[in-house]
Design a protein around this motif. Structure first.
Motif, mmCIF file in Angstrom:
data_model
loop_
_atom_site.group_PDB
_atom_site.id
_atom_site.type_symbol
_atom_site.label_atom_id
_atom_site.label_comp_id
_atom_site.label_asym_id
_atom_site.label_seq_id
_atom_site.Cartn_x
_atom_site.Cartn_y
_atom_site.Cartn_z
ATOM 1 N N VAL A 24 30.177 27.823 38.761
ATOM 2 C CA VAL A 24 30.194 27.427 37.351
ATOM 3 C C VAL A 24 30.955 28.420 36.474
ATOM 4 C CG1 VAL A 24 28.001 26.215 37.582
ATOM 5 C CG2 VAL A 24 28.006 28.587 36.830
ATOM 6 N N LEU A 25 31.273 29.597 37.023
ATOM 7 C CA LEU A 25 31.980 30.597 36.223
ATOM 8 C C LEU A 25 33.306 30.080 35.661
ATOM 9 C CD1 LEU A 25 32.196 33.449 35.097
ATOM 10 C CD2 LEU A 25 33.175 34.181 37.298
ATOM 11 N N PRO A 26 34.159 29.410 36.449
ATOM 12 C CA PRO A 26 35.406 28.888 35.873
ATOM 13 C C PRO A 26 35.176 27.944 34.699
ATOM 14 C CG PRO A 26 35.508 28.811 38.263
ATOM 15 C CD PRO A 26 34.095 29.147 37.904
ATOM 16 N N THR A 27 34.139 27.113 34.786
ATOM 17 C CA THR A 27 33.841 26.199 33.682
ATOM 18 C C THR A 27 33.411 26.961 32.438
ATOM 19 O OG1 THR A 27 33.162 24.497 35.275
ATOM 20 C CG2 THR A 27 32.440 24.224 32.996
ATOM 21 N N VAL A 28 32.629 28.027 32.624
ATOM 22 C CA VAL A 28 32.209 28.841 31.485
ATOM 23 C C VAL A 28 33.417 29.473 30.809
ATOM 24 C CG1 VAL A 28 30.897 30.880 30.791
ATOM 25 C CG2 VAL A 28 29.936 29.303 32.468
ATOM 26 N N VAL A 29 34.342 29.997 31.613
ATOM 27 C CA VAL A 29 35.552 30.609 31.059
ATOM 28 C C VAL A 29 36.351 29.564 30.280
ATOM 29 C CG1 VAL A 29 37.730 31.751 31.629
ATOM 30 C CG2 VAL A 29 35.641 32.379 32.845
ATOM 31 N N GLN A 30 36.454 28.358 30.839
ATOM 32 C CA GLN A 30 37.171 27.289 30.140
ATOM 33 C C GLN A 30 36.500 26.939 28.806
ATOM 34 O OE1 GLN A 30 38.798 23.839 32.417
ATOM 35 N NE2 GLN A 30 37.717 24.757 34.129
ATOM 36 N N LEU A 31 35.183 26.849 28.814
ATOM 37 C CA LEU A 31 34.475 26.488 27.585
ATOM 38 C C LEU A 31 34.650 27.549 26.504
ATOM 39 C CD1 LEU A 31 31.156 25.010 29.027
ATOM 40 C CD2 LEU A 31 33.046 23.765 27.974
ATOM 41 N N VAL A 32 34.592 28.815 26.902
ATOM 42 C CA VAL A 32 34.823 29.888 25.923
ATOM 43 C C VAL A 32 36.232 29.767 25.351
ATOM 44 C CG1 VAL A 32 35.024 32.383 25.609
ATOM 45 C CG2 VAL A 32 33.164 31.447 26.990
ATOM 46 N N ALA A 39 44.610 31.733 26.640
ATOM 47 C CA ALA A 39 44.637 32.501 27.882
ATOM 48 C C ALA A 39 43.364 32.286 28.692
ATOM 49 C CB ALA A 39 44.832 33.982 27.570
ATOM 50 N N LEU A 40 42.224 32.289 28.012
ATOM 51 C CA LEU A 40 40.962 32.057 28.719
ATOM 52 C C LEU A 40 40.894 30.642 29.281
ATOM 53 C CD1 LEU A 40 38.403 33.832 26.350
ATOM 54 C CD2 LEU A 40 39.143 34.574 28.622
ATOM 55 N N LEU A 41 41.387 29.682 28.519
ATOM 56 C CA LEU A 41 41.407 28.302 29.000
ATOM 57 C C LEU A 41 42.286 28.184 30.241
ATOM 58 C CD1 LEU A 41 40.450 25.412 28.448
ATOM 59 C CD2 LEU A 41 42.458 25.096 27.015
ATOM 60 N N GLY A 42 43.471 28.792 30.191
ATOM 61 C CA GLY A 42 44.358 28.761 31.346
ATOM 62 C C GLY A 42 43.771 29.486 32.539
ATOM 63 N N GLY A 66 42.948 27.843 36.129
ATOM 64 C CA GLY A 66 43.480 28.398 37.369
ATOM 65 C C GLY A 66 42.394 28.698 38.384
ATOM 66 N N MET A 67 41.283 29.272 37.917
ATOM 67 C CA MET A 67 40.156 29.549 38.815
ATOM 68 C C MET A 67 39.590 28.257 39.390
ATOM 69 S SD MET A 67 38.291 32.395 36.405
ATOM 70 C CE MET A 67 36.800 32.498 37.395
ATOM 71 N N GLU A 68 39.481 27.232 38.544
ATOM 72 C CA GLU A 68 38.938 25.950 38.990
ATOM 73 C C GLU A 68 39.871 25.272 39.980
ATOM 74 O OE1 GLU A 68 35.884 23.792 39.362
ATOM 75 O OE2 GLU A 68 35.799 24.866 37.456
ATOM 76 N N LEU A 69 41.178 25.349 39.729
ATOM 77 C CA LEU A 69 42.144 24.761 40.662
ATOM 78 C C LEU A 69 42.091 25.460 42.016
ATOM 79 C CD1 LEU A 69 45.282 24.186 38.397
ATOM 80 C CD2 LEU A 69 43.901 22.429 39.525
ATOM 81 N N ARG A 70 41.981 26.769 41.989
ATOM 82 C CA ARG A 70 41.901 27.511 43.251
ATOM 83 C C ARG A 70 40.669 27.117 44.043
ATOM 84 N NH1 ARG A 70 41.761 34.143 43.911
ATOM 85 N NH2 ARG A 70 41.625 34.146 46.216
ATOM 86 N N ARG A 71 39.542 26.956 43.319
ATOM 87 C CA ARG A 71 38.314 26.564 44.005
ATOM 88 C C ARG A 71 38.385 25.119 44.492
ATOM 89 N NH1 ARG A 71 33.328 24.305 43.261
ATOM 90 N NH2 ARG A 71 33.947 23.467 41.247
ATOM 91 N N ALA A 72 38.965 24.228 43.664
ATOM 92 C CA ALA A 72 39.011 22.801 44.015
ATOM 93 C C ALA A 72 39.931 22.519 45.184
ATOM 94 C CB ALA A 72 39.456 21.978 42.806
#
Length: 269
Positions: A103-111, A203-206, A210-216
Protein backbone atom coordinates in the motif's frame (compact mmCIF):
# COMPACT_ATOMS: atom_id res chain seq x y z
CA UNK A 1 -44.93 -14.44 -27.66
CA UNK A 2 -43.09 -11.31 -26.65
CA UNK A 3 -43.05 -12.23 -22.93
CA UNK A 4 -41.62 -15.67 -23.75
CA UNK A 5 -38.88 -14.14 -25.83
CA UNK A 6 -38.12 -11.64 -23.08
CA UNK A 7 -37.90 -14.42 -20.48
CA UNK A 8 -35.57 -16.44 -22.70
CA UNK A 9 -33.40 -13.39 -23.23
CA UNK A 10 -33.26 -12.72 -19.49
CA UNK A 11 -32.40 -16.33 -18.74
CA UNK A 12 -29.59 -16.22 -21.27
CA UNK A 13 -28.27 -13.03 -19.72
CA UNK A 14 -28.29 -14.60 -16.25
CA UNK A 15 -26.49 -17.67 -17.58
CA UNK A 16 -23.83 -15.51 -19.17
CA UNK A 17 -23.33 -13.52 -15.98
CA UNK A 18 -23.10 -16.75 -14.00
CA UNK A 19 -20.58 -18.18 -16.45
CA UNK A 20 -18.38 -15.10 -16.10
CA UNK A 21 -18.71 -15.02 -12.33
CA UNK A 22 -17.82 -18.67 -11.81
CA UNK A 23 -15.31 -19.03 -14.64
CA UNK A 24 -12.40 -19.67 -12.28
CA UNK A 25 -14.34 -22.10 -10.08
CA UNK A 26 -15.53 -24.10 -13.09
CA UNK A 27 -12.02 -24.25 -14.48
CA UNK A 28 -10.29 -25.33 -11.28
CA UNK A 29 -13.09 -27.54 -9.85
CA UNK A 30 -15.48 -28.48 -12.66
CA UNK A 31 -17.22 -31.23 -10.63
CA UNK A 32 -18.05 -28.96 -7.68
CA UNK A 33 -21.03 -26.64 -7.31
CA UNK A 34 -19.47 -23.30 -8.30
CA UNK A 35 -21.24 -21.46 -5.48
CA UNK A 36 -19.74 -23.87 -2.95
CA UNK A 37 -16.31 -23.56 -4.57
CA UNK A 38 -16.57 -19.76 -4.60
CA UNK A 39 -17.36 -19.63 -0.87
CA UNK A 40 -14.40 -21.90 -0.09
CA UNK A 41 -12.08 -19.92 -2.34
CA UNK A 42 -13.08 -16.57 -0.81
CA UNK A 43 -12.57 -17.88 2.72
CA UNK A 44 -9.10 -19.22 1.91
CA UNK A 45 -8.16 -15.94 0.24
CA UNK A 46 -9.41 -14.01 3.28
CA UNK A 47 -7.10 -16.16 5.39
CA UNK A 48 -4.21 -15.08 3.16
CA UNK A 49 -3.63 -18.52 1.62
CA UNK A 50 -1.54 -18.50 -1.56
CA UNK A 51 -2.99 -19.37 -4.95
CA UNK A 52 -1.18 -22.70 -5.28
CA UNK A 53 -2.53 -23.97 -1.94
CA UNK A 54 -6.04 -22.73 -2.78
CA UNK A 55 -5.95 -24.56 -6.11
CA UNK A 56 -4.65 -27.72 -4.47
CA UNK A 57 -7.41 -27.69 -1.83
CA UNK A 58 -10.11 -27.13 -4.46
CA UNK A 59 -8.56 -29.83 -6.63
CA UNK A 60 -8.81 -32.37 -3.81
CA UNK A 61 -12.49 -31.57 -3.33
CA UNK A 62 -13.08 -31.81 -7.06
CA UNK A 63 -11.32 -35.19 -7.29
CA UNK A 64 -13.44 -36.60 -4.48
CA UNK A 65 -16.68 -35.35 -6.02
CA UNK A 66 -15.72 -36.67 -9.46
CA UNK A 67 -14.85 -40.14 -8.13
CA UNK A 68 -17.67 -40.56 -5.59
CA UNK A 69 -20.43 -38.64 -7.33
CA UNK A 70 -21.22 -36.83 -4.06
CA UNK A 71 -22.03 -33.16 -3.79
CA UNK A 72 -19.38 -31.09 -2.05
CA UNK A 73 -21.93 -29.89 0.50
CA UNK A 74 -22.74 -33.50 1.48
CA UNK A 75 -19.15 -34.70 1.56
CA UNK A 76 -17.41 -31.73 3.19
CA UNK A 77 -20.18 -29.66 4.77
CA UNK A 78 -20.20 -25.90 4.90
CA UNK A 79 -17.48 -24.51 2.58
CA UNK A 80 -16.38 -21.76 4.98
CA UNK A 81 -16.06 -24.15 7.93
CA UNK A 82 -14.24 -26.68 5.77
CA UNK A 83 -11.80 -24.06 4.54
CA UNK A 84 -11.07 -23.01 8.12
CA UNK A 85 -10.52 -26.62 9.18
CA UNK A 86 -7.72 -27.11 6.64
CA UNK A 87 -5.25 -24.89 8.50
CA UNK A 88 -3.38 -23.96 5.32
CA UNK A 89 -0.33 -21.70 5.68
CA UNK A 90 -0.56 -17.97 5.05
CA UNK A 91 1.27 -16.63 2.03
CA UNK A 92 4.29 -14.43 2.91
CA UNK A 93 2.79 -11.80 0.61
CA UNK A 94 -0.18 -11.50 3.00
CA UNK A 95 1.85 -10.69 6.11
CA UNK A 96 1.37 -7.19 7.62
CA UNK A 97 4.83 -6.04 6.50
CA UNK A 98 4.15 -7.19 2.95
CA UNK A 99 0.75 -5.50 2.99
CA UNK A 100 2.37 -2.28 4.17
CA UNK A 101 4.87 -2.45 1.30
CA UNK A 102 2.00 -3.05 -1.12
CA UNK A 103 0.00 0.00 0.00
CA UNK A 104 3.01 2.31 0.29
CA UNK A 105 2.98 3.30 -3.43
CA UNK A 106 -0.70 4.23 -3.15
CA UNK A 107 0.00 6.36 -0.08
CA UNK A 108 2.78 8.18 -1.93
CA UNK A 109 0.42 8.77 -4.86
CA UNK A 110 -2.32 10.12 -2.60
CA UNK A 111 0.06 12.54 -0.89
CA UNK A 112 1.23 13.73 -4.31
CA UNK A 113 -2.37 14.00 -5.51
CA UNK A 114 -3.53 16.13 -2.57
CA UNK A 115 -0.47 18.38 -2.77
CA UNK A 116 -0.99 18.84 -6.50
CA UNK A 117 -4.70 19.62 -6.14
CA UNK A 118 -4.02 22.11 -3.35
CA UNK A 119 -1.31 23.81 -5.44
CA UNK A 120 -3.11 24.26 -8.76
CA UNK A 121 -5.76 26.82 -7.66
CA UNK A 122 -3.14 28.77 -5.68
CA UNK A 123 -0.81 28.82 -8.68
CA UNK A 124 -3.55 30.06 -11.02
CA UNK A 125 -4.55 32.76 -8.53
CA UNK A 126 -0.94 33.73 -7.86
CA UNK A 127 -1.22 32.92 -4.15
CA UNK A 128 0.82 30.65 -1.87
CA UNK A 129 -0.54 27.29 -0.77
CA UNK A 130 -2.12 27.64 2.67
CA UNK A 131 -1.84 24.50 4.78
CA UNK A 132 -4.67 24.46 7.32
CA UNK A 133 -5.25 22.55 10.53
CA UNK A 134 -7.91 20.51 8.74
CA UNK A 135 -5.52 19.47 5.97
CA UNK A 136 -2.91 18.37 8.49
CA UNK A 137 -5.53 16.46 10.51
CA UNK A 138 -6.88 14.86 7.33
CA UNK A 139 -3.38 13.62 6.49
CA UNK A 140 -3.15 12.06 9.97
CA UNK A 141 -6.53 10.34 9.51
CA UNK A 142 -5.45 8.98 6.12
CA UNK A 143 -2.18 7.66 7.53
CA UNK A 144 -4.06 6.01 10.41
CA UNK A 145 -6.51 4.35 8.00
CA UNK A 146 -3.67 2.97 5.91
CA UNK A 147 -1.94 1.71 9.04
CA UNK A 148 -5.07 -0.11 10.22
CA UNK A 149 -5.51 -1.68 6.78
CA UNK A 150 -1.91 -2.90 6.75
CA UNK A 151 -2.08 -4.20 10.33
CA UNK A 152 -5.54 -5.77 10.31
CA UNK A 153 -6.34 -6.34 6.65
CA UNK A 154 -8.22 -9.63 7.14
CA UNK A 155 -11.04 -8.30 9.40
CA UNK A 156 -11.52 -5.33 7.10
CA UNK A 157 -11.78 -7.55 4.02
CA UNK A 158 -14.13 -9.95 5.82
CA UNK A 159 -16.44 -7.09 6.68
CA UNK A 160 -16.47 -5.85 3.08
CA UNK A 161 -17.17 -9.36 1.71
CA UNK A 162 -19.65 -10.72 4.25
CA UNK A 163 -21.26 -7.47 5.45
CA UNK A 164 -21.18 -5.11 2.46
CA UNK A 165 -23.71 -2.71 3.99
CA UNK A 166 -21.68 -2.35 7.18
CA UNK A 167 -18.54 -2.03 5.07
CA UNK A 168 -20.10 0.73 2.97
CA UNK A 169 -21.15 2.57 6.14
CA UNK A 170 -17.63 2.22 7.55
CA UNK A 171 -16.11 3.58 4.35
CA UNK A 172 -18.58 6.47 4.43
CA UNK A 173 -17.68 7.21 8.04
CA UNK A 174 -13.98 7.15 7.16
CA UNK A 175 -14.52 9.50 4.23
CA UNK A 176 -16.50 11.83 6.50
CA UNK A 177 -13.70 11.79 9.08
CA UNK A 178 -11.31 12.74 6.29
CA UNK A 179 -13.42 15.50 4.72
CA UNK A 180 -14.97 17.19 7.77
CA UNK A 181 -11.67 18.55 9.14
CA UNK A 182 -10.94 20.07 5.73
CA UNK A 183 -14.24 21.96 5.85
CA UNK A 184 -14.41 22.90 9.52
CA UNK A 185 -10.79 23.47 10.58
CA UNK A 186 -9.50 26.05 8.12
CA UNK A 187 -7.14 27.90 10.45
CA UNK A 188 -3.87 28.37 8.60
CA UNK A 189 -0.79 26.62 9.99
CA UNK A 190 1.72 27.82 7.41
CA UNK A 191 2.00 28.75 3.75
CA UNK A 192 4.39 27.52 1.05
CA UNK A 193 5.03 28.87 -2.48
CA UNK A 194 2.73 27.32 -5.07
CA UNK A 195 5.37 26.37 -7.65
CA UNK A 196 7.60 24.27 -5.32
CA UNK A 197 4.49 22.67 -3.81
CA UNK A 198 3.20 21.73 -7.27
CA UNK A 199 6.59 20.37 -8.31
CA UNK A 200 6.83 18.31 -5.12
CA UNK A 201 3.28 17.03 -5.57
CA UNK A 202 3.95 16.01 -9.16
CA UNK A 203 7.21 14.34 -8.15
CA UNK A 204 5.53 12.33 -5.40
CA UNK A 205 2.71 11.35 -7.74
CA UNK A 206 5.21 10.20 -10.36
CA UNK A 207 7.25 8.33 -7.73
CA UNK A 208 4.17 6.52 -6.47
CA UNK A 209 3.13 5.58 -10.01
CA UNK A 210 6.63 4.28 -10.73
CA UNK A 211 6.63 2.19 -7.56
CA UNK A 212 3.18 0.83 -8.40
CA UNK A 213 4.19 -0.01 -11.97
CA UNK A 214 7.26 -1.84 -10.76
CA UNK A 215 5.17 -3.86 -8.33
CA UNK A 216 2.36 -4.51 -10.84
CA UNK A 217 4.76 -5.83 -13.49
CA UNK A 218 6.93 -7.86 -11.11
CA UNK A 219 7.05 -11.63 -11.12
CA UNK A 220 5.38 -11.78 -7.69
CA UNK A 221 2.75 -9.18 -8.43
CA UNK A 222 0.04 -11.78 -8.99
CA UNK A 223 -0.80 -14.95 -7.12
CA UNK A 224 -3.34 -16.79 -9.28
CA UNK A 225 -5.23 -19.85 -8.11
CA UNK A 226 -3.37 -22.76 -9.70
CA UNK A 227 -4.96 -26.20 -9.90
CA UNK A 228 -2.81 -29.31 -9.49
CA UNK A 229 -1.16 -30.34 -12.79
CA UNK A 230 -2.47 -27.18 -14.42
CA UNK A 231 -0.82 -26.47 -17.76
CA UNK A 232 1.73 -23.61 -17.77
CA UNK A 233 -0.18 -21.76 -20.51
CA UNK A 234 -3.24 -21.34 -18.27
CA UNK A 235 -1.10 -20.17 -15.36
CA UNK A 236 0.66 -17.65 -17.61
CA UNK A 237 -2.69 -16.41 -18.91
CA UNK A 238 -3.99 -15.82 -15.41
CA UNK A 239 -0.82 -13.95 -14.47
CA UNK A 240 -1.20 -11.75 -17.55
CA UNK A 241 -4.82 -11.02 -16.66
CA UNK A 242 -3.83 -10.13 -13.10
CA UNK A 243 -1.09 -7.79 -14.29
CA UNK A 244 -3.47 -6.16 -16.77
CA UNK A 245 -5.96 -5.42 -14.00
CA UNK A 246 -3.15 -4.15 -11.79
CA UNK A 247 -1.91 -1.79 -14.50
CA UNK A 248 -5.40 -0.36 -14.95
CA UNK A 249 -5.55 0.27 -11.21
CA UNK A 250 -2.23 2.15 -11.36
CA UNK A 251 -3.78 4.72 -13.72
CA UNK A 252 -6.73 5.61 -11.47
CA UNK A 253 -5.03 8.07 -9.11
CA UNK A 254 -3.01 10.00 -11.74
CA UNK A 255 -5.97 10.14 -14.14
CA UNK A 256 -8.27 11.43 -11.40
CA UNK A 257 -5.62 13.97 -10.37
CA UNK A 258 -5.35 15.35 -13.90
CA UNK A 259 -9.13 15.64 -14.32
CA UNK A 260 -9.70 17.36 -10.97
CA UNK A 261 -6.63 19.61 -11.35
CA UNK A 262 -7.90 20.89 -14.71
CA UNK A 263 -11.35 21.53 -13.18
CA UNK A 264 -9.88 23.34 -10.16
CA UNK A 265 -7.61 25.41 -12.37
CA UNK A 266 -10.55 26.39 -14.58
CA UNK A 267 -12.64 27.36 -11.55
CA UNK A 268 -9.79 29.37 -10.05
CA UNK A 269 -9.27 31.22 -13.33
Amino acid sequence: MNSTATGASTGTGKERRGARRYALEREVAPHVDPRWAEAMLIELRLQGVGGAHVGEALGEVDSHCAESGEEAQDAFGDPVEYARSLGLPTSPEQEPTATARAVLPTVVQLVGMFLTLWSVPALVAGDPVDVSVGQALGAVVLAAAVGVLAWRAEPVLRMLVHRPVVGALAIGAGATALVLPLLLLQTELFAVPAVPALVLGGALLGLGVGMELRRATGLRSTDPVVAPLQDPATTARRRREGRRIGLLGVLLVPAWTVVVAVLLGWLAA
